[in-house]
Motif scaffolding. Sequence first.
Motif, mmCIF file in Angstrom:
data_model
loop_
_atom_site.group_PDB
_atom_site.id
_atom_site.type_symbol
_atom_site.label_atom_id
_atom_site.label_comp_id
_atom_site.label_asym_id
_atom_site.label_seq_id
_atom_site.Cartn_x
_atom_site.Cartn_y
_atom_site.Cartn_z
ATOM 1 N N ARG A 14 0.861 -1.190 -0.096
ATOM 2 C CA ARG A 14 0.032 0.114 -0.034
ATOM 3 C C ARG A 14 1.009 1.151 0.092
ATOM 4 O O ARG A 14 0.633 2.110 -0.864
ATOM 5 C CB ARG A 14 -0.881 0.024 1.179
ATOM 6 C CG ARG A 14 -1.865 1.252 1.393
ATOM 7 C CD ARG A 14 -2.751 1.058 2.603
ATOM 8 N NE ARG A 14 -3.823 2.364 2.338
ATOM 9 C CZ ARG A 14 -4.577 2.353 3.500
ATOM 10 N NH1 ARG A 14 -4.645 1.375 4.641
ATOM 11 N NH2 ARG A 14 -5.214 3.330 3.550
ATOM 12 N N ARG A 15 1.813 1.303 0.737
ATOM 13 C CA ARG A 15 2.739 2.543 0.999
ATOM 14 C C ARG A 15 3.433 2.826 -0.378
ATOM 15 O O ARG A 15 3.427 3.986 -0.918
ATOM 16 C CB ARG A 15 3.748 2.239 2.131
ATOM 17 C CG ARG A 15 4.896 3.290 2.182
ATOM 18 C CD ARG A 15 5.860 3.174 2.955
ATOM 19 N NE ARG A 15 6.947 4.169 3.027
ATOM 20 C CZ ARG A 15 8.116 3.967 2.287
ATOM 21 N NH1 ARG A 15 8.155 2.731 1.617
ATOM 22 N NH2 ARG A 15 8.987 5.030 2.210
ATOM 23 N N GLN A 42 1.274 3.933 -2.957
ATOM 24 C CA GLN A 42 0.759 5.555 -2.692
ATOM 25 C C GLN A 42 1.773 6.418 -3.126
ATOM 26 O O GLN A 42 1.491 7.461 -3.970
ATOM 27 C CB GLN A 42 0.497 5.901 -1.400
ATOM 28 C CG GLN A 42 -0.839 5.165 -0.805
ATOM 29 C CD GLN A 42 -1.148 5.378 0.754
ATOM 30 O OE1 GLN A 42 -0.259 5.609 1.596
ATOM 31 N NE2 GLN A 42 -2.433 5.231 1.028
ATOM 32 N N SER A 90 1.595 6.614 -7.229
ATOM 33 C CA SER A 90 0.344 7.125 -7.501
ATOM 34 C C SER A 90 0.841 8.524 -7.463
ATOM 35 O O SER A 90 0.215 9.335 -8.342
ATOM 36 C CB SER A 90 -0.849 6.571 -6.745
ATOM 37 O OG SER A 90 -1.893 7.267 -7.184
ATOM 38 N N LYS A 91 1.174 9.238 -6.333
ATOM 39 C CA LYS A 91 1.488 10.441 -6.073
ATOM 40 C C LYS A 91 2.518 10.986 -7.093
ATOM 41 O O LYS A 91 2.223 12.293 -7.730
ATOM 42 C CB LYS A 91 1.871 10.869 -4.649
ATOM 43 C CG LYS A 91 0.831 10.881 -3.837
ATOM 44 C CD LYS A 91 1.279 10.982 -2.603
ATOM 45 C CE LYS A 91 0.323 10.852 -1.107
ATOM 46 N NZ LYS A 91 0.767 11.049 0.151
#
Length: 340
Positions: free
Chosen positions: A219-220, A223, A226-227
């Motif tokens: 997940r980290r 993220q 994605s950013k």
Amino acid sequence: MSQDITKDLKKKLDALEKLVTFAEEKVITYKYEPSIKKADVNFVKLKDLEENDRRLVYSEKYKKGVNFSYSGVHIPVEIWDESPEILNGLKWTSQLDEYFIKNIQNDSDLMWQYFGSQSGFMRSYPASQWIIIPRKPNFPDLYDVRLKNWYVHASTSAKDMLILMDSSGSMHGQTMEIMKIAVKTLLTTLGENDFVNIISFNSTAKWISCFDTLVQANRRNKQILSKAIDYIEDGNMAKLSVGLEFAFKAFAQFRENRSEPYAGSECNQVIMLFSDGGTEEAWEVLEKYNSDKSVRVFAYAIGPHPVPYATLKEIACSNRGYFTSIQAMGAVRTKIQVSV
């Protein structure tokens, strides 16, 4: 105590194995109906069930109203529920209710049972009211079973994935936005058994984030990637050969520099190529680094404007991949799910 847990787990796994075998038999023997109509299929949409629906009876076990006679169906909002693919899928999977009921009769501790389809619909037994989370007025139902970890882990093998994003000048505007959303959607399909990183390319190629190798798709890390996608800007000419060579070298370096014996998926290696097309070919690079076709190449032609994408299609088809075009925002989720 531990023996009881092991025995209970084995019982549930046996039931699951029998259900899978039953489903395989039904789909193999099912005769596809190209002209099927909605009236030919009996199914209950979970979203059509209300809290005080007469078809539901409160169950203390489930803490809500349920119907043990059949399963309910959830269909993602962007999928047309009258398409022949969906209707045929709903028709043959309706036979799974027989096994859902049998399983719960044989195991009183068993809770929810699910079936997820590659076409996007899901069966849930017992049927119950569908609740959108978060519970906000007019909040769209964005649930898609194909994005859930249990579905991803069960339906795909682990993979090392490098995503190539064309950041040349022709990707300006809507095309760039479609690509960014598509890549973010692709990231959501990856699980913790996968490894991933993203490369942007035009006349040069580079990593889009602080990661300079493939990282676990937890997940980290997803993220962070994605950013970083939001900061990609268009410019210069696209050199497909530059992007592909960067990716193949990155795979080679990843294999050589792994500090742990099991780092990486130890399974499939794939390149996901996003571009608006173009005429440049990269056959020399592909022959040099992928003559054995060990790395699969998937290609996505992005954008509404008519840019030639024959090269993208040929690259995908000749490297054990899949080709598709994404021309509008509304097609992103469906196109991404079909190809992964």
